[in-house]
Design a protein around this motif. Structure first.
Motif, PDB file in Angstrom:
ATOM      1  N   TYR A   1      42.716 -44.185  13.344  1.00  0.00           N
ATOM      2  CA  TYR A   1      41.495 -44.482  14.105  1.00  0.00           C
ATOM      3  C   TYR A   1      41.417 -43.638  15.375  1.00  0.00           C
ATOM      4  O   TYR A   1      42.390 -43.512  16.123  1.00  0.00           O
ATOM      5  CB  TYR A   1      41.456 -45.967  14.483  1.00  0.00           C
TER       6      TYR A   1
ATOM      7  N   ASN B   1      43.935 -49.904  12.107  1.00  0.00           N
ATOM      8  CA  ASN B   1      44.281 -48.543  11.639  1.00  0.00           C
ATOM      9  C   ASN B   1      44.846 -47.715  12.795  1.00  0.00           C
ATOM     10  O   ASN B   1      44.216 -46.753  13.242  1.00  0.00           O
ATOM     11  CB  ASN B   1      43.027 -47.799  11.129  1.00  0.00           C
TER      12      ASN B   1
ATOM     13  N   THR C   1      36.423 -48.017   8.632  1.00  0.00           N
ATOM     14  CA  THR C   1      37.223 -47.183   9.535  1.00  0.00           C
ATOM     15  C   THR C   1      36.536 -46.790  10.837  1.00  0.00           C
ATOM     16  O   THR C   1      37.181 -46.239  11.709  1.00  0.00           O
ATOM     17  CB  THR C   1      37.646 -45.878   8.818  1.00  0.00           C
TER      18      THR C   1
END
Ligand SMILES: Cc1cc2nc3c(=O)[nH]c(=O)nc-3n(C[C@H](O)[C@H](O)[C@H](O)COP(=O)(O)OP(=O)(O)OC[C@H]3O[C@@H](n4cnc5c(N)ncnc54)[C@H](O)[C@@H]3O)c2cc1C
Ligand SMILES: NC(=O)c1ccc[n+]([C@@H]2O[C@H](COP(=O)([O-])OP(=O)(O)OC[C@H]3O[C@@H](n4cnc5c(N)ncnc54)[C@H](O)[C@@H]3O)[C@@H](O)[C@H]2O)c1
Ligand code: SF4
Ligand code: FES
Length: 806
Positions: free
Chosen positions: A540, A536, A504
């Motif tokens: 994010y 993401n 991530t």
């Protein structure tokens, strides 16, 4: 303030910064370092300008050090500042922008100036030198409007410029003063072979021509010679040699002749002041190639670090012409002279010529044409003064093909012998990298050590070293293309790993996937930031530090350090009140230049950093993202509303597309266009996505490009309604976002994946639906960056130096 000694470098080029890099390895904390560079960029690889001109590289690809590198090493960089005064009594330097900095030690690395023949008419528009990024960009720009270039000078630079012009679609004459080109590097036989090969590529040579006058009114139209003949020219590039840039040195009172005179430790005539690179004159020689400059830099770095070192005793240089399709190498003293004998091989069938000059049983020079694989090995023998009296003549000129994979000429080199002169990389460094990092291909060695990243002349030797170090394990097969030297994974591998392992954030990716560097580099950091945001979109948080400066600032930095502001104008359509507002803002902030862009909007150029946020607030228009890897513009023609040929509402369609996709991040910039009929006035055929109204619907074209490598778009789909245009564009853009490599334009992506494949994906209803759902999520979280900046005092203060009035 620290108590460290203050080191100031004037000249942010390869020689100066190469010295600093070396110094940082030896004594990272010894100095407070400040660098002034007249060019408004971080240090870049000037050698690679020839590849930028030829369309094989982008300007961003040739930066050697990013702005972040300076920050990370605590170096204060004044880019775009020319030093105009040095006070040797007060020990300060002052730039043309009024910055004064004290020094304890000073390095001058001011390089050279191109020599401009003082011809009548040389001040006309279209007459230029070829030395800097700015020159290169001017040449590329000119090629879009003009057809015929003339290069004066048939040396290395002139020929590389001429090849670039051919790639840019121009006709080119090379004007040369004597009857053999590259006469400083080649003997007559090699020169004539080269000329023939370049003529076959399309170059026209005008030999034994002395230029007399540049013709034309304001802009050049031709060149006249002393013999009375003329040639047409829309552009003239002078490439007739360089002169050390000593203006500042002379002002300081340093001894010059004609370069800045230095001793074997690069010390000038004033203690504490050093000179390195093309501006320096060492034992009567000023070099014009990078290998000697790095050698000088290594000695100077040791001197400054207080490390004992052998003196610099001069360099034996070699050159390799960087023109694809011809292999030319020249090194040392290659002309026949009294007391010299030569071994010559001339295979007229294969177009190969090799000449090795020997004096007192030692090789002193070589010229190779057609097969240059022996070049670096011969240079090594020249440098080490190998006695060749006992050697078979055939062993001196080995058949390089027969040697491939056997370790070739690398076996007899010592570990500290320099293999890549352009980048100062030794045999030892390459062999350790191969062993320690598990490298298996020349490409990986390039990414990891820098060897062969410039002229490419050392590549055969790098392969020899791979063969020598890996033995049978070396296959010579090209390895997959990795993102950069920090990691052995390709773009696709990294994206797959992020997805599979649920990664991530940038640092997590680097840790988990085993990055070789702590901080990554200017290639991988922005790529990771993009991929994480693409995968993401909701969770994010954009990592601003991983973005290039223009994207971080949401404005394009210009060569003088100011910025350009381009507000969005949907479909290139505006209103009187919007225009009035722009005019008022331009006046209020004293914008020096207001320019219409190719994408049908208005560019406000020359804006001060501190004014950016206030200006955006006054404009109250969305950012046009003219700086980003994102959706840029949707160009439109007037279409059916006004044009008698129009069959579709191109303006309305363009506005709808731009409103739908604005702010979307993409692997590289995306330009779109909509034309109201196949006459294509909005140039839809050369856009990343081009839409054309046809009888009964719309055609969508994918992967077009109007830049250096022009590519016509491929038909992606024919649809009936405007809603379908949006629908197919959604699927196409999302597929590009998911499968494009960061930095890859759609033209390259379409060529890589094949239009048939992309068509299949986009035309498959189920896949189109999935892609549309994902782009919908991505678009739902975009925010206007200008509005965000205006609303945050912290951003205004930290990024834009805005001082809040209390
Ligand atoms: C197109 C091209 C291709 C080339 N190809 C090759 C090749 O294949 N192989 C090879 O070996 N060499 C090649 N060269 C030559 C090589 O690039 C140069 O030898 C090398 O870049 C010189 O480095 P330098 O640092 O001494 O000077 P420069 O690169 O000229 O750097 C000096 C810097 O100092 C700045 N400066 C000057 N005065 C001031 C001042 N008063 N204040 C602040 N800044 C100042 C300048 O703006 C410049 O940016 C090529 C050159 C060109 C132009
Ligand atoms: N591949 C490489 O290694 C490479 C590539 C580009 C540039 N460079 C370096 O950049 C510098 C500049 O290159 P360059 O080619 O300008 O310099 P150069 O001095 O190597 O060559 C200049 C050429 O111009 C010719 N010339 C001089 N006056 C002329 C005139 N009036 N009319 C026509 N021709 C004339 C000369 O005969 C000479 O061959 C050099 O130091 C060069 O080594 C190297
Ligand atoms: S593309 Fe067709 S509709 Fe649009 S302006 Fe040109 S001729 Fe008119
Ligand atoms: S010698 Fe030029 S890249 Fe290595």
């Amino acid at each position: 303030m620290t108590n460290k000694e203050k080191l100031v470098l004037i000249g942010n080029g390869m020689a100066g910064v190469g010295t600093i890099e070396h110094l940082l390895k030896l004594a990272p904390n010894k100095y407070d370092i400040t660098i002034f560079g007249a060019e408004p960029y971080p240090n870049y690889n000037r050698i690679l300008l020839s590849y930028v001109l030829a369309g094989d590289s982008q300007v961003e690809d040739i930066f050697l050090n990013t702005y972040e590198w300076y920050e990370q090493n605590h170096i204060t960089l004044h880019a775009g500042h020319k030093v105009t005064a040095v006070d040797t009594a007060a020990k300060t330097v002052t730039s043309d922008k009024g910055v004064t900095v004290p020094y304890d030690k000073l390095i001058l690395a001011t390089g050279s100036n191109p020599f401009m023949i003082p011809l009548s008419g040389a001040d006309k528009d279209g007459v230029m030198a070829y030395r800097t990024i700015a020159d290169c960009e001017r040449m590329i720009e000119a090629s879009k409007r003009y057809k015929k270039a003339v290069v004066i000078g048939g040396g290395l630079l002139g020929l590389e410029a001429a090849r670039g012009f051919l790639n840019l679609g121009m006709k080119v004459d090379v004007v040369h003063i004597v009857d053999t080109i590259m006469e400083r590097q080649l003997d007559r036989t090699a020169s004539k072979m080269l000329q023939e090969a370049l003529e076959a590529q399309g170059m026209n040579f005008l030999l034994e021509k002395q230029s007399a006058e540049i013709l034309g009114d304001k802009r050049v139209t031709g060149l006249k010679f002393k013999d009375g003949t003329k040639t047409d020219a829309d552009l003239i590039v002078m490439a007739v040699g360089i002169r050390p840039n000593v203006a500042l040195a002379q002002q300081i009172g340093l001894e010059t002749n004609p370069g800045i005179v230095v001793n074997d430790y690069l010390e000038t005539s004033i203690p504490g002041i050093y000179a390195v690179g093309e501006c320096a004159m060492h034992r009567g020689v000023a070099y014009g190639l990078v290998a000697p400059l790095y050698e000088q830099g290594a000695v100077l770095a040791k001197k400054l670090a207080g490390v004992e070192s052998a003196p610099y005793e001069g360099s034996v240089v070699y050159t390799k012409l960087k023109v694809s399709g011809v292999d030319v190498f020249s090194g040392g003293q290659f002309q026949d002279q009294e007391g010299t004998k030569a071994i010559r091989v001339h295979d007229e069938f294969s177009g190969i010529y090799k000449k090795v000059v020997i004096k007192d049983n030692k090789i002193i020079g070589a010229v190779l044409f057609g097969d240059t694989a022996d070049g670096t090995r011969l240079m090594q023998m020249i440098r080490s003064g190998t006695d060749v009296s006992g050697m078979e003549k055939t062993a001196i000129l080995r058949d390089s093909a027969a040697e491939a994979g056997a370790g070739g000429g690398a076996t007899d080199m010592s570990d500290d012998a320099i293999v890549c002169g352009c980048n100062g990389v030794s045999k030892g460094a390459i062999c350790s990298a191969i062993k320690e990092q598990g490298l298996t291909s020349a490409e990986e060695v390039k990414n990891c050590t820098g060897a062969s990243r410039s002229c490419g002349g050392c590549k055969p030797l790098v392969k020899d070293l791979l063969a020598l170090t890996l033995g049978d394990a070396f296959t010579g097969a090209p390895a997959k293309e990795t993102i950069c030297g920090c990691i052995d994974l390709s773009h696709g591998d990294v994206v797959a790993a992020i997805r599979e392992q649920g990664l991530t954030h940038v640092r997590e990716v680097m840790n988990v996937l085993g990055w070789k560097t702590d901080e990554g580099c200017s290639k991988c950091r922005p790529a990771l930031n993009y991929y994480l945001g693409m995968i993401n979109p909701i969770s994010y948080r954009d990592d601003r530090t991983s973005r290039f400066v223009n994207e971080r600032m949401h404005a394009n930095i210009q060569k003088d350090g100011t910025y350009s502001v381009v507000p969005r104008m949907y479909g290139g359509v505006t209103t009187p009140s919007e225009l009035k507002k722009i005019a008022e803002v331009a006046e209020k902030y004293q914008v020096p230049t207001v320019k219409l862009t190719g994408g049908q909007r208005i560019d406000l150029l020359g804006v001060k950093k501190e004014d950016l946020t206030a200006m955006w607030a006054d404009l109250d228009m969305p950012s046009g993202y003219a700086y980003g890897k994102a959706i840029r513009t949707v160009k439109t023609c007037v279409g059916e509303d006004y044009c008698r040929f129009g069959t579709g509402d191109s303006m309305g369609m363009g506005i709808a597309l731009e409103k739908r996709f604005e702010r979307l991040n993409t692997p590289a910039k995306v330009k779109m266009a909509v034309s109201g009929c196949p006459r294509n006035c909005a140039e839809s055929g050369i856009k990343d996505l081009g839409v054309v109204s046809v009888d009964g619907g719309w055609e969508l074209y994918a992967g077009g490009n109007g830049g250096v490598k022009v590519r016509a778009g491929d038909l992606l789909a024919t649809v009936k309604t405007e809603a379908e245009v949006i629908e197919y564009t959604e699927a196409y853009l999302q597929y590009y976002r998911e499968t494009g490599n960061y930095g890859e334009r759609t033209s390259e992506w379409v060529s890589r994946l094949g239009i048939e494949h992309i068509r299949e994906v986009v035309q498959d209803e189920a896949r189109r639906k999935e892609l549309r759902e994902r782009i919908d999520v991505a678009l739902s979280v975009t925010k206007d960056p200008w509005k965000e900046a205006i609303a945050s005092d912290a951003i205004k203060r930290d990024l834009y130096d805005v001082v809040e009035a209390n």
